[in-house]
Design a protein around this motif. Structure first.
Motif, PDB file in Angstrom:
ATOM      1  N   GLN A   3       1.017  -1.251  -0.345  1.00  0.00           N
ATOM      2  CA  GLN A   3      -0.479  -0.015   0.452  1.00  0.00           C
ATOM      3  C   GLN A   3       1.157   1.135   0.230  1.00  0.00           C
ATOM      4  O   GLN A   3       2.178   1.274   0.733  1.00  0.00           O
ATOM      5  CB  GLN A   3      -1.006  -0.487   0.964  1.00  0.00           C
ATOM      6  CG  GLN A   3      -2.034  -0.926   1.220  1.00  0.00           C
ATOM      7  CD  GLN A   3      -1.154  -2.812   1.662  1.00  0.00           C
ATOM      8  OE1 GLN A   3      -0.413  -2.803   2.715  1.00  0.00           O
ATOM      9  NE2 GLN A   3      -1.726  -3.357   0.721  1.00  0.00           N
ATOM     10  N   LEU A   4       1.043   2.051  -0.715  1.00  0.00           N
ATOM     11  CA  LEU A   4       1.365   3.611  -1.297  1.00  0.00           C
ATOM     12  C   LEU A   4       0.389   4.654  -0.707  1.00  0.00           C
ATOM     13  O   LEU A   4      -1.216   4.772  -1.350  1.00  0.00           O
ATOM     14  CB  LEU A   4       2.176   3.251  -2.740  1.00  0.00           C
ATOM     15  CG  LEU A   4       2.694   2.065  -2.640  1.00  0.00           C
ATOM     16  CD1 LEU A   4       3.094   2.473  -4.306  1.00  0.00           C
ATOM     17  CD2 LEU A   4       4.019   2.152  -2.051  1.00  0.00           C
ATOM     18  N   VAL A   5       1.200   5.800   0.356  1.00  0.00           N
ATOM     19  CA  VAL A   5       0.575   7.020   0.366  1.00  0.00           C
ATOM     20  C   VAL A   5       0.905   8.055   0.241  1.00  0.00           C
ATOM     21  O   VAL A   5       2.295   8.000   1.017  1.00  0.00           O
ATOM     22  CB  VAL A   5       0.134   6.649   2.309  1.00  0.00           C
ATOM     23  CG1 VAL A   5      -0.704   8.827   2.290  1.00  0.00           C
ATOM     24  CG2 VAL A   5      -0.661   5.725   2.187  1.00  0.00           C
ATOM     25  N   GLU A   6       0.653   9.303  -1.304  1.00  0.00           N
ATOM     26  CA  GLU A   6       1.581  10.077  -0.972  1.00  0.00           C
ATOM     27  C   GLU A   6       1.537  11.260  -0.345  1.00  0.00           C
ATOM     28  O   GLU A   6       0.542  11.544  -0.026  1.00  0.00           O
ATOM     29  CB  GLU A   6       1.533  10.814  -2.307  1.00  0.00           C
ATOM     30  CG  GLU A   6       1.999   9.127  -3.663  1.00  0.00           C
ATOM     31  CD  GLU A   6       1.055   8.865  -4.251  1.00  0.00           C
ATOM     32  OE1 GLU A   6       0.372   7.918  -4.844  1.00  0.00           O
ATOM     33  OE2 GLU A   6      -0.288   8.670  -2.954  1.00  0.00           O
ATOM     34  N   SER A   7       2.229  11.712   0.084  1.00  0.00           N
ATOM     35  CA  SER A   7       2.146  12.297   1.277  1.00  0.00           C
ATOM     36  C   SER A   7       2.609  14.457   0.562  1.00  0.00           C
ATOM     37  O   SER A   7       3.912  13.882  -0.128  1.00  0.00           O
ATOM     38  CB  SER A   7       2.017  13.459   2.595  1.00  0.00           C
ATOM     39  OG  SER A   7       3.382  12.346   2.321  1.00  0.00           O
ATOM     40  N   CYS A  22       6.910   9.504  -0.206  1.00  0.00           N
ATOM     41  CA  CYS A  22       5.469   7.838   0.038  1.00  0.00           C
ATOM     42  C   CYS A  22       5.781   7.442   0.772  1.00  0.00           C
ATOM     43  O   CYS A  22       6.768   6.691   0.382  1.00  0.00           O
ATOM     44  CB  CYS A  22       5.196   8.078  -1.479  1.00  0.00           C
ATOM     45  SG  CYS A  22       4.794   6.084  -1.704  1.00  0.00           S
ATOM     46  N   ALA A  23       4.200   6.376   0.986  1.00  0.00           N
ATOM     47  CA  ALA A  23       4.561   5.956   2.383  1.00  0.00           C
ATOM     48  C   ALA A  23       4.079   4.389   2.206  1.00  0.00           C
ATOM     49  O   ALA A  23       3.156   4.737   1.960  1.00  0.00           O
ATOM     50  CB  ALA A  23       4.335   6.253   3.974  1.00  0.00           C
ATOM     51  N   VAL A  79      10.042   6.841   0.272  1.00  0.00           N
ATOM     52  CA  VAL A  79      10.530   6.807  -1.062  1.00  0.00           C
ATOM     53  C   VAL A  79      10.287   8.762  -1.184  1.00  0.00           C
ATOM     54  O   VAL A  79       9.144   9.311  -0.749  1.00  0.00           O
ATOM     55  CB  VAL A  79      10.025   6.591  -2.473  1.00  0.00           C
ATOM     56  CG1 VAL A  79       8.856   6.447  -2.681  1.00  0.00           C
ATOM     57  CG2 VAL A  79      11.133   6.808  -3.166  1.00  0.00           C
ATOM     58  N   TYR A  80      10.895   9.657  -1.528  1.00  0.00           N
ATOM     59  CA  TYR A  80      10.838  10.612  -1.683  1.00  0.00           C
ATOM     60  C   TYR A  80      11.006  11.245  -2.913  1.00  0.00           C
ATOM     61  O   TYR A  80      12.034  10.318  -3.821  1.00  0.00           O
ATOM     62  CB  TYR A  80      11.845  11.392  -0.736  1.00  0.00           C
ATOM     63  CG  TYR A  80      11.816  10.867   0.521  1.00  0.00           C
ATOM     64  CD1 TYR A  80      12.510  10.149   1.514  1.00  0.00           C
ATOM     65  CD2 TYR A  80      10.707  11.454   1.745  1.00  0.00           C
ATOM     66  CE1 TYR A  80      12.467   9.424   2.677  1.00  0.00           C
ATOM     67  CE2 TYR A  80      10.653  11.130   3.039  1.00  0.00           C
ATOM     68  CZ  TYR A  80      11.630  10.113   3.343  1.00  0.00           C
ATOM     69  OH  TYR A  80      11.549  10.070   4.519  1.00  0.00           O
ATOM     70  N   GLN A 116      -2.891   7.364  -4.144  1.00  0.00           N
ATOM     71  CA  GLN A 116      -3.288   7.978  -4.506  1.00  0.00           C
ATOM     72  C   GLN A 116      -3.909   9.277  -5.426  1.00  0.00           C
ATOM     73  O   GLN A 116      -4.295   9.460  -5.763  1.00  0.00           O
ATOM     74  CB  GLN A 116      -5.093   8.238  -3.591  1.00  0.00           C
ATOM     75  CG  GLN A 116      -4.170   9.343  -2.484  1.00  0.00           C
ATOM     76  CD  GLN A 116      -2.900   8.867  -1.523  1.00  0.00           C
ATOM     77  OE1 GLN A 116      -2.364   7.865  -1.450  1.00  0.00           O
ATOM     78  NE2 GLN A 116      -2.551  10.843  -1.127  1.00  0.00           N
ATOM     79  N   GLY A 117      -1.965   9.745  -4.655  1.00  0.00           N
ATOM     80  CA  GLY A 117      -1.648  11.448  -5.964  1.00  0.00           C
ATOM     81  C   GLY A 117      -2.034  11.579  -4.588  1.00  0.00           C
ATOM     82  O   GLY A 117      -2.399  12.108  -3.917  1.00  0.00           O
TER      83      GLY A 117
END
Length: 124
Positions: A3-7, A22-23, A79-80, A116-117
Motif C-alpha cells: 500500500q502506498l500513500v503520498e504526501s 510516499c510511505a 521514497v521521496y 492515490q496521488g
C-alpha cells in the motif's frame, strides 16, 4: 501486496521547492522498484523518476533531470521526490508506484501498485 500513500503536495511559486513522500506498507519495501509519475489535466500519465531495488540505480525524465531527486529510506519504508526549481509545467497530480521489475523501469505498465496521488500546483 503493498500500500502506498503520498504526501507533500501543495501550491508553490515558480522557482520554489517541494518534497513529496510516499510511505509504503505491506511486503518488503526494499524489493520493489519505486517510481514517480505525474498526470496534468487533459494529458496522459507520464514517467518522472524511478529508483530500482537491489542496484539502487535511478532514472529521470528529461524534463525533470537536474531539478528532481529521488531517494529511499529503507528504515522508514519511504521514497521521496525532492523537486527544486519548479516550473508551472510541473503542475500535475503526482503518483507513487511500486514494481517488482528488477532494475529501473519507466513504463507505467510495469508498476502494479499505485498511490492515490498528491496535487502539485506551481504558480507563475
Amino acid at each position: 501486496q503493498v500500500q502506498l500513500v503520498e504526501s507533500g503536495g501543495g501550491l508553490v511559486q515558480a522557482g520554489g521547492s517541494l518534497r513529496l513522500s510516499c510511505a509504503a506498507s505491506g511486503r518488503t519495501f526494499s524489493r520493489y522498484t519505486m517510481g514517480w509519475f505525474r498526470q496534468a489535466p487533459g494529458k496522459e500519465r507520464e514517467f518522472v523518476s524511478t529508483s530500482s531495488w537491489g542496484t539502487g540505480n535511478t532514472d529521470y525524465s528529461d524534463s525533470v533531470k537536474g531539478r528532481f531527486t529521488i531517494s529511499r529510506d529503507h528504515a522508514q519504508n519511504t521514497v521521496y521526490l525532492q523537486m527544486n526549481s519548479l516550473k508551472p509545467e510541473d503542475t500535475a497530480v503526482y503518483y507513487c508506484a511500486a514494481s517488482t521489475v528488477t532494475g529501473v523501469t519507466t513504463s507505467s505498465r510495469t508498476y502494479a501498485y499505485w498511490g492515490q496521488g498528491t496535487q502539485v500546483t506551481v504558480s507563475s
